[in-house]
Motif scaffolding. Sequence first.
Motif, short mmCIF file in Angstrom:
data_model
loop_
_atom_site.label_atom_id
_atom_site.label_comp_id
_atom_site.label_asym_id
_atom_site.label_seq_id
_atom_site.Cartn_x
_atom_site.Cartn_y
_atom_site.Cartn_z
N TRP A 203 0.97 -0.94 0.23
CA TRP A 203 -0.10 -0.06 -0.14
C TRP A 203 1.19 0.77 -0.10
CZ3 TRP A 203 -4.77 0.19 -1.42
CH2 TRP A 203 -5.56 -0.80 -1.49
N GLN A 204 2.45 1.43 0.39
CA GLN A 204 2.71 2.05 0.75
C GLN A 204 3.58 2.68 -1.02
OE1 GLN A 204 6.37 1.16 3.01
NE2 GLN A 204 4.93 1.61 4.58
N ARG A 205 3.28 1.41 -2.13
CA ARG A 205 3.69 2.18 -3.28
C ARG A 205 2.63 2.77 -4.11
NH1 ARG A 205 8.55 -1.74 -5.11
NH2 ARG A 205 10.27 -2.03 -3.11
N ILE A 206 1.64 3.22 -3.28
CA ILE A 206 -0.13 3.30 -4.52
C ILE A 206 0.50 4.36 -3.99
CG2 ILE A 206 -1.85 3.36 -4.82
CD1 ILE A 206 -1.69 0.35 -3.58
N PRO A 207 0.09 5.86 -5.44
CA PRO A 207 0.42 7.38 -4.61
C PRO A 207 -1.34 7.51 -4.12
CG PRO A 207 0.62 6.15 -6.68
CD PRO A 207 0.71 5.31 -6.20
N GLN A 211 -8.08 6.35 -3.37
CA GLN A 211 -9.38 5.71 -4.73
C GLN A 211 -8.96 4.32 -4.94
OE1 GLN A 211 -7.96 8.61 -7.57
NE2 GLN A 211 -6.97 10.42 -6.29
N LEU A 212 -7.77 4.13 -4.85
CA LEU A 212 -7.91 2.11 -4.90
C LEU A 212 -8.56 1.64 -3.94
CD1 LEU A 212 -6.28 0.41 -6.13
CD2 LEU A 212 -4.89 -0.41 -4.74
N TRP A 213 -9.10 2.14 -2.57
CA TRP A 213 -10.12 1.49 -1.90
C TRP A 213 -11.61 1.79 -2.55
CZ3 TRP A 213 -10.20 -2.38 1.10
CH2 TRP A 213 -8.55 -1.99 2.24
N ALA A 214 -11.63 3.02 -3.05
CA ALA A 214 -12.76 3.58 -4.55
C ALA A 214 -13.76 2.25 -4.53
CB ALA A 214 -13.42 4.31 -4.35
N LEU A 215 -12.14 1.39 -5.54
CA LEU A 215 -12.68 0.99 -6.93
C LEU A 215 -12.86 -0.51 -6.33
CD1 LEU A 215 -9.29 2.09 -9.56
CD2 LEU A 215 -12.07 2.61 -9.63
N ILE A 327 -6.78 0.63 -12.49
CA ILE A 327 -6.01 -0.10 -11.16
C ILE A 327 -4.98 0.42 -12.21
CG2 ILE A 327 -5.38 -2.35 -10.63
CD1 ILE A 327 -8.44 -2.13 -10.18
N LYS A 328 -4.78 -0.20 -13.12
CA LYS A 328 -3.51 -0.14 -14.18
C LYS A 328 -2.47 0.80 -14.26
CE LYS A 328 -2.04 -0.27 -19.22
NZ LYS A 328 -0.63 -1.05 -19.40
N HIS A 329 -3.54 2.44 -14.57
CA HIS A 329 -2.48 3.46 -14.29
C HIS A 329 -2.44 3.29 -12.63
CE1 HIS A 329 -4.82 5.15 -18.14
NE2 HIS A 329 -3.76 3.93 -18.33
N MET A 330 -2.60 3.11 -11.73
CA MET A 330 -2.55 3.93 -10.24
C MET A 330 -1.43 2.84 -9.96
SD MET A 330 -6.13 4.31 -8.72
CE MET A 330 -5.52 3.97 -7.37
N VAL A 331 -1.15 1.46 -10.60
CA VAL A 331 -0.61 0.66 -9.96
C VAL A 331 0.76 0.33 -9.97
CG1 VAL A 331 -0.35 -1.72 -8.60
CG2 VAL A 331 -2.18 -0.13 -8.18
#
Length: 407
Positions: A203-207, A211-215, A327-331
Amino acid sequence: MPIWQRNLYACWLGCFITGTASSLVMPFMPLFIEQLGVHSVGAIEQWSGFAYGATFLLAALVAPLWGRLADQHGRRLMLLRASLAMAVVMSLMGLAQNVYQLTFLRLLFGGALGFNSSSIALVATQTPREKSGWALGTLATGSIAGSLIGPLLGGYLAEVMGLRNVFFVTGVLLFATFMLTMFLVKETFVPDGKPPLKAREVWQRIPHPGQLWALFATVLILWVANLSIEPIVTVYIKQLAGNTDHVALISGMVFAASGLATVLVAPSFGKLSDRVGPRTVLLGSLIAAAVLFVPQAFVQNPWQLLGLRFLMGVAGAGLVPSVNTLIKHMVPNEIAGRVYGYSQSAQFLGGLVGPVMGGQMAAFLGIRAVFFSTCLLLLLNAAWVYFNGRKSAPQAEPPLPSPEVVS
Protein backbone atom coordinates in the motif's frame (compact mmCIF):
# COMPACT_ATOMS: atom_id res chain seq x y z
CA MET A 1 1.24 -9.75 -34.43
CA PRO A 2 2.80 -8.31 -31.24
CA ILE A 3 3.15 -10.75 -28.37
CA TRP A 4 0.92 -8.65 -26.11
CA GLN A 5 -1.89 -8.91 -28.67
CA ARG A 6 -1.46 -12.66 -29.13
CA ASN A 7 -1.52 -13.07 -25.34
CA LEU A 8 -4.71 -11.00 -25.22
CA TYR A 9 -6.48 -13.32 -27.66
CA ALA A 10 -5.16 -16.45 -25.94
CA CYS A 11 -6.24 -15.15 -22.53
CA TRP A 12 -9.63 -14.18 -23.96
CA LEU A 13 -10.15 -17.75 -25.16
CA GLY A 14 -8.97 -19.09 -21.80
CA CYS A 15 -11.35 -16.78 -19.92
CA PHE A 16 -14.16 -17.82 -22.25
CA ILE A 17 -13.54 -21.53 -21.61
CA THR A 18 -13.12 -21.13 -17.84
CA GLY A 19 -16.22 -18.90 -17.70
CA THR A 20 -18.17 -21.54 -19.60
CA ALA A 21 -16.84 -24.35 -17.40
CA SER A 22 -17.49 -22.52 -14.14
CA SER A 23 -21.15 -21.84 -14.99
CA LEU A 24 -21.82 -25.03 -16.94
CA VAL A 25 -22.76 -27.14 -13.93
CA MET A 26 -24.86 -24.53 -12.11
CA PRO A 27 -28.26 -25.18 -13.78
CA PHE A 28 -28.41 -28.79 -12.59
CA MET A 29 -26.61 -28.45 -9.24
CA PRO A 30 -29.89 -28.93 -7.27
CA LEU A 31 -30.67 -32.01 -9.39
CA PHE A 32 -27.24 -33.46 -8.68
CA ILE A 33 -27.65 -32.79 -4.95
CA GLU A 34 -30.95 -34.67 -5.08
CA GLN A 35 -29.20 -37.51 -6.90
CA LEU A 36 -26.66 -37.63 -4.05
CA GLY A 37 -29.43 -38.48 -1.57
CA VAL A 38 -30.98 -35.17 -0.45
CA HIS A 39 -34.72 -35.28 -1.15
CA SER A 40 -36.38 -32.57 0.93
CA VAL A 41 -36.98 -29.43 -1.14
CA GLY A 42 -35.82 -27.21 1.72
CA ALA A 43 -32.67 -29.28 2.24
CA ILE A 44 -31.89 -29.21 -1.48
CA GLU A 45 -32.19 -25.40 -1.48
CA GLN A 46 -29.94 -25.16 1.58
CA TRP A 47 -27.24 -27.42 0.20
CA SER A 48 -27.40 -25.69 -3.17
CA GLY A 49 -26.70 -22.42 -1.36
CA PHE A 50 -23.84 -23.96 0.60
CA ALA A 51 -22.28 -25.51 -2.50
CA TYR A 52 -22.63 -22.26 -4.45
CA GLY A 53 -21.37 -19.99 -1.68
CA ALA A 54 -18.45 -22.21 -0.68
CA THR A 55 -16.70 -21.46 -3.98
CA PHE A 56 -16.95 -17.69 -3.52
CA LEU A 57 -15.91 -17.87 0.13
CA LEU A 58 -12.55 -19.57 -0.35
CA ALA A 59 -11.93 -17.75 -3.64
CA ALA A 60 -12.22 -14.39 -1.86
CA LEU A 61 -9.75 -15.50 0.81
CA VAL A 62 -7.01 -16.87 -1.46
CA ALA A 63 -7.19 -14.44 -4.42
CA PRO A 64 -4.58 -12.06 -2.87
CA LEU A 65 -2.25 -15.03 -2.31
CA TRP A 66 -2.40 -16.01 -5.97
CA GLY A 67 -1.83 -12.37 -6.91
CA ARG A 68 1.24 -12.23 -4.69
CA LEU A 69 2.64 -15.41 -6.24
CA ALA A 70 1.95 -13.98 -9.72
CA ASP A 71 4.08 -10.93 -8.88
CA GLN A 72 6.86 -13.19 -7.55
CA HIS A 73 6.88 -15.96 -10.16
CA GLY A 74 5.01 -14.64 -13.20
CA ARG A 75 1.40 -14.40 -14.32
CA ARG A 76 1.69 -17.20 -16.90
CA LEU A 77 2.55 -19.67 -14.13
CA MET A 78 -0.62 -18.69 -12.27
CA LEU A 79 -2.68 -19.21 -15.42
CA LEU A 80 -1.27 -22.72 -15.69
CA ARG A 81 -1.88 -23.40 -11.99
CA ALA A 82 -5.47 -22.21 -12.08
CA SER A 83 -6.50 -24.07 -15.24
CA LEU A 84 -4.92 -27.37 -14.21
CA ALA A 85 -6.22 -27.23 -10.63
CA MET A 86 -9.75 -26.40 -11.82
CA ALA A 87 -9.62 -29.29 -14.30
CA VAL A 88 -8.68 -31.78 -11.57
CA VAL A 89 -11.21 -30.56 -8.99
CA MET A 90 -14.07 -30.33 -11.49
CA SER A 91 -13.42 -33.90 -12.63
CA LEU A 92 -13.43 -35.09 -9.01
CA MET A 93 -16.89 -33.56 -8.52
CA GLY A 94 -18.19 -36.13 -11.00
CA LEU A 95 -17.01 -38.83 -8.57
CA ALA A 96 -18.66 -37.33 -5.46
CA GLN A 97 -20.73 -39.86 -3.50
CA ASN A 98 -22.53 -37.51 -1.11
CA VAL A 99 -23.38 -33.87 -0.65
CA TYR A 100 -20.56 -33.33 1.87
CA GLN A 101 -17.93 -34.38 -0.66
CA LEU A 102 -19.53 -32.16 -3.30
CA THR A 103 -19.55 -29.11 -1.03
CA PHE A 104 -15.93 -29.73 -0.03
CA LEU A 105 -14.92 -29.98 -3.68
CA ARG A 106 -16.83 -26.77 -4.46
CA LEU A 107 -14.78 -25.15 -1.70
CA LEU A 108 -11.56 -26.44 -3.25
CA PHE A 109 -12.73 -25.20 -6.65
CA GLY A 110 -12.91 -21.69 -5.19
CA GLY A 111 -9.33 -22.05 -4.02
CA ALA A 112 -8.27 -23.09 -7.51
CA LEU A 113 -9.77 -20.02 -9.23
CA GLY A 114 -7.58 -17.18 -10.43
CA PHE A 115 -7.35 -17.53 -14.20
CA ASN A 116 -9.34 -14.36 -14.81
CA SER A 117 -7.40 -12.10 -12.42
CA SER A 118 -4.04 -13.42 -13.66
CA SER A 119 -5.15 -12.79 -17.24
CA ILE A 120 -6.07 -9.21 -16.33
CA ALA A 121 -2.69 -8.67 -14.66
CA LEU A 122 -0.80 -10.17 -17.62
CA VAL A 123 -2.67 -8.15 -20.25
CA ALA A 124 -2.58 -4.95 -18.20
CA THR A 125 1.18 -5.04 -17.67
CA GLN A 126 2.03 -5.96 -21.28
CA THR A 127 -0.36 -3.75 -23.24
CA PRO A 128 0.72 -0.27 -24.41
CA ARG A 129 -0.95 2.43 -22.32
CA GLU A 130 -2.89 3.90 -25.26
CA LYS A 131 -4.44 0.48 -26.00
CA SER A 132 -5.15 -0.60 -22.43
CA GLY A 133 -8.84 0.35 -22.34
CA TRP A 134 -9.61 -1.55 -25.53
CA ALA A 135 -7.54 -4.57 -24.47
CA LEU A 136 -9.11 -4.87 -21.00
CA GLY A 137 -12.58 -4.25 -22.42
CA THR A 138 -12.07 -7.01 -24.95
CA LEU A 139 -10.72 -9.38 -22.29
CA ALA A 140 -13.76 -8.76 -20.09
CA THR A 141 -16.07 -10.13 -22.78
CA GLY A 142 -14.41 -13.56 -22.62
CA SER A 143 -15.63 -14.65 -19.19
CA ILE A 144 -18.99 -12.92 -19.71
CA ALA A 145 -19.60 -14.75 -22.98
CA GLY A 146 -18.59 -18.00 -21.30
CA SER A 147 -20.99 -17.42 -18.41
CA LEU A 148 -23.80 -16.91 -20.95
CA ILE A 149 -23.13 -20.09 -22.89
CA GLY A 150 -22.25 -22.25 -19.88
CA PRO A 151 -25.75 -22.68 -18.38
CA LEU A 152 -27.32 -23.34 -21.79
CA LEU A 153 -24.66 -25.90 -22.71
CA GLY A 154 -24.76 -27.47 -19.24
CA GLY A 155 -28.52 -28.00 -19.35
CA TYR A 156 -28.28 -29.62 -22.78
CA LEU A 157 -25.36 -31.90 -21.86
CA ALA A 158 -27.07 -32.98 -18.64
CA GLU A 159 -30.03 -34.25 -20.67
CA VAL A 160 -28.03 -36.08 -23.34
CA MET A 161 -25.22 -37.62 -21.28
CA GLY A 162 -26.21 -37.58 -17.60
CA LEU A 163 -25.22 -35.31 -14.72
CA ARG A 164 -21.94 -36.93 -13.71
CA ASN A 165 -20.55 -36.97 -17.23
CA VAL A 166 -20.97 -33.20 -17.51
CA PHE A 167 -18.36 -32.76 -14.76
CA PHE A 168 -15.90 -34.90 -16.71
CA VAL A 169 -16.55 -32.99 -19.95
CA THR A 170 -16.02 -29.73 -18.05
CA GLY A 171 -12.75 -31.06 -16.66
CA VAL A 172 -11.59 -31.82 -20.21
CA LEU A 173 -12.46 -28.26 -21.28
CA LEU A 174 -10.43 -26.83 -18.41
CA PHE A 175 -7.49 -29.08 -19.25
CA ALA A 176 -7.71 -27.77 -22.82
CA THR A 177 -7.31 -24.29 -21.33
CA PHE A 178 -4.17 -25.48 -19.56
CA MET A 179 -2.72 -26.75 -22.85
CA LEU A 180 -3.76 -23.58 -24.66
CA THR A 181 -1.95 -21.47 -22.08
CA MET A 182 1.09 -23.72 -22.15
CA PHE A 183 1.65 -23.31 -25.90
CA LEU A 184 0.25 -19.87 -26.74
CA VAL A 185 0.83 -17.52 -23.81
CA LYS A 186 4.29 -16.01 -23.61
CA GLU A 187 5.78 -13.99 -20.78
CA THR A 188 9.29 -12.80 -20.15
CA PHE A 189 9.43 -12.72 -16.39
CA VAL A 190 12.64 -12.12 -14.45
CA PRO A 191 12.27 -12.40 -10.65
CA ASP A 192 13.93 -9.50 -8.86
CA GLY A 193 15.20 -11.79 -6.09
CA LYS A 194 13.79 -9.53 -3.40
CA PRO A 195 11.68 -10.90 -0.54
CA PRO A 196 7.94 -10.50 -1.11
CA LEU A 197 6.46 -7.22 0.04
CA LYS A 198 4.31 -7.16 3.13
CA ALA A 199 0.76 -5.88 2.77
CA ARG A 200 1.73 -2.54 4.37
CA GLU A 201 4.61 -2.12 1.92
CA VAL A 202 2.30 -2.83 -1.01
CA TRP A 203 0.00 0.00 0.00
CA GLN A 204 2.94 2.34 0.53
CA ARG A 205 3.82 1.99 -3.16
CA ILE A 206 0.36 3.16 -4.26
CA PRO A 207 0.16 6.95 -4.75
CA HIS A 208 -3.55 7.27 -3.96
CA PRO A 209 -4.70 4.33 -1.79
CA GLY A 210 -8.03 5.98 -0.98
CA GLN A 211 -8.97 5.92 -4.65
CA LEU A 212 -7.97 2.28 -4.89
CA TRP A 213 -10.25 1.43 -1.98
CA ALA A 214 -13.04 3.25 -3.82
CA LEU A 215 -12.42 1.06 -6.85
CA PHE A 216 -12.50 -2.11 -4.74
CA ALA A 217 -15.79 -0.92 -3.25
CA THR A 218 -17.05 -0.35 -6.78
CA VAL A 219 -16.19 -3.93 -7.77
CA LEU A 220 -17.91 -5.27 -4.64
CA ILE A 221 -21.03 -3.19 -5.19
CA LEU A 222 -21.20 -4.06 -8.88
CA TRP A 223 -21.28 -7.75 -8.11
CA VAL A 224 -23.75 -7.27 -5.28
CA ALA A 225 -25.95 -5.29 -7.68
CA ASN A 226 -25.64 -7.77 -10.55
CA LEU A 227 -26.33 -10.83 -8.41
CA SER A 228 -28.84 -9.38 -5.94
CA ILE A 229 -31.77 -10.10 -8.26
CA GLU A 230 -30.65 -13.56 -9.35
CA PRO A 231 -32.57 -15.40 -6.60
CA ILE A 232 -35.77 -13.50 -7.42
CA VAL A 233 -35.80 -13.08 -11.21
CA THR A 234 -37.74 -16.30 -11.86
CA VAL A 235 -40.26 -15.43 -9.14
CA TYR A 236 -40.62 -11.89 -10.50
CA ILE A 237 -41.15 -13.14 -14.05
CA LYS A 238 -43.77 -15.59 -12.83
CA GLN A 239 -45.62 -12.68 -11.22
CA LEU A 240 -45.38 -10.62 -14.41
CA ALA A 241 -46.24 -13.39 -16.86
CA GLY A 242 -49.16 -14.94 -15.00
CA ASN A 243 -50.13 -18.37 -16.26
CA THR A 244 -47.43 -19.55 -18.65
CA ASP A 245 -45.51 -22.75 -19.20
CA HIS A 246 -42.37 -20.94 -20.32
CA VAL A 247 -41.17 -19.24 -17.14
CA ALA A 248 -37.82 -21.04 -17.22
CA LEU A 249 -37.22 -20.12 -20.86
CA ILE A 250 -38.15 -16.47 -20.34
CA SER A 251 -36.00 -16.31 -17.20
CA GLY A 252 -33.04 -17.65 -19.15
CA MET A 253 -33.54 -14.99 -21.80
CA VAL A 254 -33.71 -12.25 -19.16
CA PHE A 255 -30.54 -13.55 -17.51
CA ALA A 256 -28.75 -13.66 -20.85
CA ALA A 257 -29.86 -10.22 -22.06
CA SER A 258 -27.51 -8.12 -19.93
CA GLY A 259 -24.53 -10.38 -20.57
CA LEU A 260 -25.16 -10.34 -24.31
CA ALA A 261 -25.26 -6.55 -24.36
CA THR A 262 -22.01 -6.35 -22.39
CA VAL A 263 -20.26 -8.70 -24.81
CA LEU A 264 -21.40 -6.61 -27.78
CA VAL A 265 -20.35 -3.17 -26.53
CA ALA A 266 -17.54 -3.68 -23.99
CA PRO A 267 -14.69 -3.25 -26.53
CA SER A 268 -16.29 0.00 -27.74
CA PHE A 269 -16.45 1.30 -24.18
CA GLY A 270 -12.81 0.32 -23.80
CA LYS A 271 -11.89 2.45 -26.81
CA LEU A 272 -13.99 5.30 -25.41
CA SER A 273 -12.12 5.14 -22.10
CA ASP A 274 -8.82 5.38 -24.02
CA ARG A 275 -10.09 8.67 -25.49
CA VAL A 276 -11.98 10.36 -22.63
CA GLY A 277 -10.47 8.57 -19.62
CA PRO A 278 -11.67 5.50 -17.69
CA ARG A 279 -12.94 7.52 -14.70
CA THR A 280 -15.38 9.43 -16.91
CA VAL A 281 -16.70 6.21 -18.42
CA LEU A 282 -16.94 4.59 -14.97
CA LEU A 283 -18.96 7.44 -13.47
CA GLY A 284 -21.30 7.63 -16.46
CA SER A 285 -21.85 3.88 -16.38
CA LEU A 286 -22.53 3.83 -12.63
CA ILE A 287 -25.14 6.57 -12.92
CA ALA A 288 -26.77 4.97 -15.97
CA ALA A 289 -26.92 1.56 -14.28
CA ALA A 290 -28.42 3.10 -11.12
CA VAL A 291 -31.12 4.91 -13.09
CA LEU A 292 -32.01 1.78 -15.06
CA PHE A 293 -32.72 -0.20 -11.89
CA VAL A 294 -35.72 2.02 -11.03
CA PRO A 295 -38.01 1.27 -14.01
CA GLN A 296 -37.37 -2.46 -13.52
CA ALA A 297 -39.52 -2.19 -10.39
CA PHE A 298 -42.49 -0.93 -12.44
CA VAL A 299 -42.48 -3.16 -15.53
CA GLN A 300 -45.79 -4.72 -16.54
CA ASN A 301 -44.55 -7.74 -18.47
CA PRO A 302 -41.38 -9.86 -18.83
CA TRP A 303 -40.45 -8.33 -22.19
CA GLN A 304 -40.14 -4.86 -20.67
CA LEU A 305 -37.87 -6.37 -18.03
CA LEU A 306 -35.79 -8.08 -20.73
CA GLY A 307 -35.33 -4.78 -22.59
CA LEU A 308 -34.24 -2.99 -19.43
CA ARG A 309 -31.84 -5.79 -18.54
CA PHE A 310 -30.31 -5.45 -22.01
CA LEU A 311 -29.80 -1.72 -21.40
CA MET A 312 -28.31 -2.62 -18.01
CA GLY A 313 -25.78 -4.75 -19.85
CA VAL A 314 -24.88 -1.79 -22.07
CA ALA A 315 -24.27 0.36 -18.99
CA GLY A 316 -22.40 -2.45 -17.27
CA ALA A 317 -20.05 -2.81 -20.23
CA GLY A 318 -18.25 0.34 -19.13
CA LEU A 319 -17.83 -0.65 -15.50
CA VAL A 320 -15.38 -3.53 -15.02
CA PRO A 321 -13.00 -2.58 -17.87
CA SER A 322 -12.86 1.00 -16.56
CA VAL A 323 -12.05 -0.21 -13.05
CA ASN A 324 -9.29 -2.49 -14.35
CA THR A 325 -7.84 0.30 -16.50
CA LEU A 326 -7.81 2.70 -13.55
CA ILE A 327 -6.04 0.10 -11.42
CA LYS A 328 -3.45 -0.32 -14.17
CA HIS A 329 -2.83 3.43 -14.21
CA MET A 330 -2.54 3.65 -10.43
CA VAL A 331 -0.42 0.62 -9.59
CA PRO A 332 3.25 -0.20 -10.33
CA ASN A 333 3.65 -3.32 -12.46
CA GLU A 334 5.60 -5.23 -9.82
CA ILE A 335 2.56 -5.32 -7.50
CA ALA A 336 -0.16 -5.47 -10.17
CA GLY A 337 -0.86 -9.16 -9.60
CA ARG A 338 -1.47 -8.71 -5.90
CA VAL A 339 -3.69 -5.66 -6.40
CA TYR A 340 -5.77 -7.41 -9.06
CA GLY A 341 -6.03 -10.27 -6.57
CA TYR A 342 -7.54 -7.85 -4.03
CA SER A 343 -9.97 -6.70 -6.72
CA GLN A 344 -10.89 -10.32 -7.42
CA SER A 345 -11.54 -10.83 -3.70
CA ALA A 346 -13.97 -7.91 -3.76
CA GLN A 347 -15.71 -9.49 -6.75
CA PHE A 348 -16.06 -12.86 -5.02
CA LEU A 349 -17.38 -11.22 -1.85
CA GLY A 350 -19.98 -9.46 -3.96
CA GLY A 351 -20.90 -12.80 -5.49
CA LEU A 352 -21.37 -14.19 -1.99
CA VAL A 353 -23.29 -11.23 -0.52
CA GLY A 354 -25.46 -10.27 -3.51
CA PRO A 355 -27.72 -13.33 -3.82
CA VAL A 356 -28.12 -13.61 -0.03
CA MET A 357 -28.98 -9.92 0.35
CA GLY A 358 -31.37 -9.92 -2.59
CA GLY A 359 -33.20 -13.04 -1.45
CA GLN A 360 -33.60 -11.86 2.13
CA MET A 361 -34.69 -8.35 1.13
CA ALA A 362 -37.25 -9.73 -1.30
CA ALA A 363 -38.61 -12.05 1.39
CA PHE A 364 -39.08 -9.31 3.98
CA LEU A 365 -39.64 -6.11 1.96
CA GLY A 366 -40.82 -7.31 -1.43
CA ILE A 367 -39.14 -7.74 -4.79
CA ARG A 368 -39.37 -4.08 -5.80
CA ALA A 369 -37.34 -3.05 -2.75
CA VAL A 370 -34.35 -4.90 -4.20
CA PHE A 371 -34.33 -2.66 -7.28
CA PHE A 372 -34.64 0.57 -5.27
CA SER A 373 -31.93 -0.38 -2.77
CA THR A 374 -29.56 -1.40 -5.57
CA CYS A 375 -30.13 1.94 -7.32
CA LEU A 376 -29.27 3.79 -4.11
CA LEU A 377 -26.18 1.65 -3.58
CA LEU A 378 -24.85 2.42 -7.07
CA LEU A 379 -25.52 6.17 -6.70
CA LEU A 380 -23.66 6.26 -3.39
CA ASN A 381 -20.78 4.42 -5.00
CA ALA A 382 -20.72 6.89 -7.90
CA ALA A 383 -20.51 9.75 -5.40
CA TRP A 384 -17.61 8.06 -3.57
CA VAL A 385 -15.72 7.49 -6.82
CA TYR A 386 -16.34 11.10 -7.89
CA PHE A 387 -15.16 12.75 -4.67
CA ASN A 388 -12.13 10.46 -4.39
CA GLY A 389 -11.27 11.24 -8.01
CA ARG A 390 -11.32 15.00 -7.36
CA LYS A 391 -8.35 14.67 -5.00
CA SER A 392 -6.19 13.82 -7.98
CA ALA A 393 -6.56 12.30 -11.43
CA PRO A 394 -4.70 9.01 -11.66
CA GLN A 395 -5.90 8.43 -15.20
CA ALA A 396 -3.76 11.39 -16.23
CA GLU A 397 -0.67 10.10 -14.46
CA PRO A 398 1.78 7.58 -15.91
CA PRO A 399 2.07 4.27 -14.05
CA LEU A 400 5.09 3.68 -11.88
CA PRO A 401 7.11 2.15 -13.49
CA SER A 402 6.00 2.39 -17.13
CA PRO A 403 4.22 -0.65 -18.65
CA GLU A 404 6.20 -3.64 -19.83
CA VAL A 405 5.32 -3.28 -23.50
CA VAL A 406 6.15 -6.55 -25.21
CA SER A 407 6.38 -6.73 -28.96
